[in-house]
Design an enzyme around this catalytic site. Sequence first.
Site, PDB file in Angstrom:
ATOM      1  N   LYS A  54      47.709  43.312  24.660  1.00  0.00           N
ATOM      2  CA  LYS A  54      48.341  44.560  24.195  1.00  0.00           C
ATOM      3  C   LYS A  54      48.260  45.654  25.251  1.00  0.00           C
ATOM      4  O   LYS A  54      49.223  46.364  25.492  1.00  0.00           O
ATOM      5  CB  LYS A  54      47.665  45.085  22.922  1.00  0.00           C
TER       6      LYS A  54
ATOM      7  N   ARG B 212      44.723  49.302  12.482  1.00  0.00           N
ATOM      8  CA  ARG B 212      43.988  48.043  12.513  1.00  0.00           C
ATOM      9  C   ARG B 212      43.649  47.544  11.118  1.00  0.00           C
ATOM     10  O   ARG B 212      43.014  46.500  10.976  1.00  0.00           O
ATOM     11  CB  ARG B 212      42.690  48.250  13.284  1.00  0.00           C
TER      12      ARG B 212
ATOM     13  N   ARG C 108      37.385  38.198  31.133  1.00  0.00           N
ATOM     14  CA  ARG C 108      37.390  39.648  31.313  1.00  0.00           C
ATOM     15  C   ARG C 108      35.953  40.179  31.379  1.00  0.00           C
ATOM     16  O   ARG C 108      35.662  41.112  32.123  1.00  0.00           O
ATOM     17  CB  ARG C 108      38.148  40.320  30.157  1.00  0.00           C
TER      18      ARG C 108
ATOM     19  N   ARG D  34      32.291  45.266  29.809  1.00  0.00           N
ATOM     20  CA  ARG D  34      32.422  45.824  28.473  1.00  0.00           C
ATOM     21  C   ARG D  34      31.360  45.238  27.570  1.00  0.00           C
ATOM     22  O   ARG D  34      31.227  44.026  27.447  1.00  0.00           O
ATOM     23  CB  ARG D  34      33.820  45.520  27.924  1.00  0.00           C
TER      24      ARG D  34
ATOM     25  N   ARG E  62      34.945  40.014  16.762  1.00  0.00           N
ATOM     26  CA  ARG E  62      36.159  40.847  16.848  1.00  0.00           C
ATOM     27  C   ARG E  62      37.393  40.067  16.422  1.00  0.00           C
ATOM     28  O   ARG E  62      38.284  40.599  15.762  1.00  0.00           O
ATOM     29  CB  ARG E  62      36.326  41.379  18.280  1.00  0.00           C
TER      30      ARG E  62
HETATM   31  P1  ADP Z   1      40.333  44.938  21.726  1.00  0.00           P
HETATM   32  O1  ADP Z   1      40.612  44.319  23.066  1.00  0.00           O
HETATM   33  O2  ADP Z   1      39.116  44.390  21.075  1.00  0.00           O
HETATM   34  O3  ADP Z   1      41.529  44.987  20.834  1.00  0.00           O
HETATM   35  P2  ADP Z   1      40.250  47.855  21.867  1.00  0.00           P
HETATM   36  O4  ADP Z   1      40.056  48.487  23.188  1.00  0.00           O
HETATM   37  O5  ADP Z   1      41.571  48.044  21.190  1.00  0.00           O
HETATM   38  O6  ADP Z   1      39.867  46.372  22.090  1.00  0.00           O
HETATM   39  O7  ADP Z   1      39.130  48.379  20.838  1.00  0.00           O
HETATM   40  C1  ADP Z   1      37.759  48.256  21.128  1.00  0.00           C
HETATM   41  C2  ADP Z   1      36.932  48.610  19.884  1.00  0.00           C
HETATM   42  O8  ADP Z   1      37.219  49.974  19.484  1.00  0.00           O
HETATM   43  C3  ADP Z   1      37.234  47.793  18.637  1.00  0.00           C
HETATM   44  O9  ADP Z   1      36.543  46.569  18.620  1.00  0.00           O
HETATM   45  C4  ADP Z   1      36.774  48.751  17.531  1.00  0.00           C
HETATM   46  O10 ADP Z   1      35.366  48.755  17.403  1.00  0.00           O
HETATM   47  C5  ADP Z   1      37.192  50.101  18.068  1.00  0.00           C
HETATM   48  N1  ADP Z   1      38.550  50.487  17.597  1.00  0.00           N
HETATM   49  C6  ADP Z   1      39.662  50.646  18.359  1.00  0.00           C
HETATM   50  N2  ADP Z   1      40.713  51.003  17.592  1.00  0.00           N
HETATM   51  C7  ADP Z   1      40.268  51.071  16.313  1.00  0.00           C
HETATM   52  C8  ADP Z   1      40.862  51.353  15.055  1.00  0.00           C
HETATM   53  N3  ADP Z   1      42.163  51.642  14.949  1.00  0.00           N
HETATM   54  N4  ADP Z   1      40.077  51.318  13.947  1.00  0.00           N
HETATM   55  C9  ADP Z   1      38.783  51.033  14.031  1.00  0.00           C
HETATM   56  N5  ADP Z   1      38.150  50.739  15.178  1.00  0.00           N
HETATM   57  C10 ADP Z   1      38.873  50.750  16.315  1.00  0.00           C
END
Ligand code: ADP
Length: 202
Positions: free
Chosen positions: A13, A88, A127, A133, A144
């Site tokens: 994404k 989400r 990654r 991370r 996740r």
């Molecule tokens: P991923 O590659 O896991 O999709 P992101 O960078 O989008 O990673 O998000 C990392 C973390 O930030 C998620 O695992 C969650 O803990 C938190 N997070 C991001 N966006 C949301 C959201 N819309 N609602 C709740 N938690 C979120």
Amino acid sequence: MRMILLGAPGSGKGTQGEKLAHEFGVPRLSTGDALRAAVSDGTELGRKAKSVMDAGGLVADDIVVQIVESRLAQPDTAGGFILDGFPRNTAQARTLDALLRGHGTPLDLALHLEVDDEELVQRLLLRAQQQDRADDREEVIRCRIRVYGEETRPLLDYYGAQGKLVVVPGTGAVEDIFQRIVVRLAEAAGKSAFGGRRVAHA
Ligand code: ADP
């Protein structure tokens, strides 16, 4: 072009979102990036979010809604945006719909990048070696992906029912995936009222 990106962690994404933002000349808003910035700045919000993020769970809806709401109030989103990582879950999706309805600017579409779970784990482990991370450890990765399946995957039906879902296979070379997306967006634009900049002659 007002669009959300749906896809499991590791589905690409962020990469495709950046390319699309550039293509359409709109900002990409990533709740994950915003939360990581809050964590590294040591803000109160960041402190609240950190342990949940490190464990692979979802940060509380009110926190992410506040981030998105204030970001969508910025003038650079007036011509459209690409939301990456939000919504989400169904509650967030309903909140977003209500927010956009209030502005008279409904979402154009939801793009789903489809990648199978084993490939996701492999990508995220890779990654983890390249970046640092805290949530890229194997057990957190699996958590996740599970959270994605339980909380976020139902949004495919949510946006499907609104006739806004576009599904694109997220495997192969980055550029090929991008071209695939552009073609699918052009098809979607042909079927709906939304007129994406440059998509028309893709
Ligand atoms: P991923 O590659 O896991 O999709 P992101 O960078 O989008 O990673 O998000 C990392 C973390 O930030 C998620 O695992 C969650 O803990 C938190 N997070 C991001 N966006 C949301 C959201 N819309 N609602 C709740 N938690 C979120």
